[in-house]
Design a protein around this motif. Structure first.
Motif, short mmCIF file in Angstrom:
data_model
loop_
_atom_site.label_atom_id
_atom_site.label_comp_id
_atom_site.label_asym_id
_atom_site.label_seq_id
_atom_site.Cartn_x
_atom_site.Cartn_y
_atom_site.Cartn_z
N GLU A 113 0.83 -1.20 0.00
CA GLU A 113 0.00 0.00 0.00
C GLU A 113 0.87 1.25 0.00
O GLU A 113 1.98 1.27 0.52
N HIS A 114 0.34 2.32 -0.61
CA HIS A 114 0.98 3.63 -0.61
C HIS A 114 2.36 3.61 -1.28
O HIS A 114 3.21 4.44 -0.95
N VAL A 115 2.59 2.69 -2.19
CA VAL A 115 3.86 2.65 -2.93
C VAL A 115 3.72 3.51 -4.18
O VAL A 115 2.74 3.39 -4.92
N SER A 116 4.72 4.35 -4.43
CA SER A 116 4.74 5.19 -5.63
C SER A 116 5.68 4.58 -6.66
O SER A 116 6.83 4.28 -6.36
N LEU A 117 5.17 4.40 -7.87
CA LEU A 117 5.94 3.91 -9.01
C LEU A 117 5.75 4.92 -10.13
O LEU A 117 4.63 5.10 -10.61
N THR A 118 6.83 5.57 -10.56
CA THR A 118 6.67 6.62 -11.57
C THR A 118 7.74 6.50 -12.65
O THR A 118 8.85 6.02 -12.40
N ALA A 119 7.37 6.95 -13.84
CA ALA A 119 8.29 7.00 -14.97
C ALA A 119 8.21 8.40 -15.56
O ALA A 119 7.12 8.94 -15.78
N GLY A 120 9.38 9.01 -15.81
CA GLY A 120 9.40 10.35 -16.39
C GLY A 120 9.27 11.43 -15.34
O GLY A 120 9.27 11.18 -14.13
N MET A 121 9.14 12.66 -15.82
CA MET A 121 9.16 13.82 -14.95
C MET A 121 7.81 14.17 -14.35
O MET A 121 7.71 14.65 -13.23
N ALA A 122 6.73 13.93 -15.11
CA ALA A 122 5.42 14.41 -14.68
C ALA A 122 4.33 13.52 -15.26
O ALA A 122 4.55 12.83 -16.27
N PRO A 123 3.14 13.51 -14.66
CA PRO A 123 2.03 12.72 -15.20
C PRO A 123 1.69 13.14 -16.62
O PRO A 123 1.89 14.29 -17.03
N CYS A 124 1.18 12.16 -17.39
CA CYS A 124 0.72 12.38 -18.76
C CYS A 124 1.84 12.78 -19.71
O CYS A 124 1.59 13.32 -20.79
N GLN A 125 3.08 12.53 -19.33
CA GLN A 125 4.20 12.83 -20.20
C GLN A 125 4.32 11.75 -21.27
O GLN A 125 4.23 10.55 -20.98
N ASP A 126 4.50 12.16 -22.53
CA ASP A 126 4.71 11.21 -23.62
C ASP A 126 6.20 10.89 -23.70
O ASP A 126 7.01 11.72 -24.10
N LEU A 127 6.54 9.67 -23.30
CA LEU A 127 7.95 9.26 -23.27
C LEU A 127 8.38 8.56 -24.56
O LEU A 127 9.51 8.08 -24.65
N GLY A 128 7.49 8.54 -25.53
CA GLY A 128 7.86 8.05 -26.85
C GLY A 128 7.90 6.54 -26.94
O GLY A 128 7.53 5.80 -26.03
N ASP A 129 8.39 6.09 -28.09
CA ASP A 129 8.49 4.65 -28.39
C ASP A 129 9.79 4.12 -27.82
O ASP A 129 10.83 4.09 -28.49
N ARG A 130 9.74 3.70 -26.57
CA ARG A 130 10.94 3.24 -25.90
C ARG A 130 10.57 2.13 -24.92
O ARG A 130 9.41 2.02 -24.52
N PRO A 131 11.52 1.30 -24.53
CA PRO A 131 11.21 0.24 -23.57
C PRO A 131 10.88 0.83 -22.19
O PRO A 131 11.11 2.02 -21.94
N PRO A 132 10.34 0.02 -21.30
CA PRO A 132 9.98 0.53 -19.97
C PRO A 132 11.17 1.17 -19.25
O PRO A 132 12.30 0.68 -19.32
N LEU A 133 10.89 2.27 -18.58
CA LEU A 133 11.92 2.93 -17.78
C LEU A 133 12.07 2.26 -16.42
O LEU A 133 13.16 2.26 -15.83
#
Length: 253
Positions: free
Chosen positions: A104-124
């Motif tokens: 519970e309450h674990v944060s998992l994030t990719a990139g700088m901000a929500p709704c950011q388009d990180l393009g065609d790339r494998p998982p960060l």
């Protein structure tokens, strides 16, 4: 008449006393019944709250095929994310292996901000099979955070592959250009409570990290590390087995 009056007075006193005692007894019984009913009601209310909380947690957890509004690069069979969830964003670039439990309450994030388009790339952010991520932990990926299989992360651990710059003297640190360095946590590691893993860290297989350590750098397979900054405390050497590391000699070197 005097004798009759005296008798009647005695009768009234006797019946009045009995009535008073009966009223008191009834009042005591009513008080006990009210208290018992109140206790029963409180227990029933508590049971209902706990059942409701359990129901919400079961229904709110994320699992394969039931990830709600979140779309993951991969969500393995048997994996669960506990409810309430922490901060989850850009999950399209997050991959979770099979049979992994995220608390519970674990944060998992990719990139700088929500709704950011990180393009065609494998998982960060990539977490392997059969891992446990303890409640309240944060794993923040900007370039690459890769966690192997059977890794156990205790509560309130922070893992990131990005640091803010600090060398521009007139610029607030929070506004300076950050630097990214990939993080790798090898298979079978144990990460203790409150550990901070900084950018560029590479942990080998079956590394145990003592609680509260601040980790940066490369560490070999089969060792125990701890401290601020983290150092190797014990390690396994083929042919000689486990041995403690001479910290004084390490520091002088």
């Amino acid at each position: 008449m005097s004798a009759l009056g005296t008798g009647l007075s005695r009768l009234r006193a006797a019946t009045g006393g009995a009535g008073t005692r009966w009223t008191a007894a009834a009042g005591d019984a009513g008080t006990r019944w009210t208290a018992a009913a109140g206790d029963a009601g409180a227990r029933m209310a508590a049971a209902m709250v706990h059942r409701g909380d359990d129901w919400i947690r079961r229904r709110g957890q994320l699992s394969r095929g039931r990830t709600g509004r979140y779309r993951f690069a991969h969500f393995g069979e048997g994996t669960r994310i506990g409810f309430p969830v922490g901060c989850l964003f850009n999950t399209e670039w997050i991959s979770l292996g099979s049979r992994t439990l995220v608390g519970e309450h674990v944060s998992l994030t990719a990139g700088m901000a929500p709704c950011q388009d990180l393009g065609d790339r494998p998982p960060l952010l990539w977490i392997g099979d059969a891992c446990v991520i303890g409640r309240g932990s944060h794993i923040v990926a900007h370039e690459s955070v890769r966690i192997g299989g059977h890794v156990y992360v205790a509560p309130y651990v922070y893992i990131t592959d990005q640091n803010h710059g600090y060398t521009a003297l007139e610029e607030p640190i929070g506004l300076q250009i950050p630097a990214n360095r990939p993080v790798v946590v090898g298979d079978g590691c144990w990460i203790g409570t409150g550990v901070i893993i900084l950018p560029g860290t590479r942990l080998g297989r079956n590394v145990a990290v003592a609680g509260g350590a601040v980790v940066r750098g490369t560490f070999p397979d089969h060792c125990v590390i701890g401290g601020v900054p983290a150092r190797v405390l014990r390690r396994y050497e083929p042919g000689t087995g486990w041995r403690a590391v001479d910290l004084d000699r390490t520091r002088s070197a």
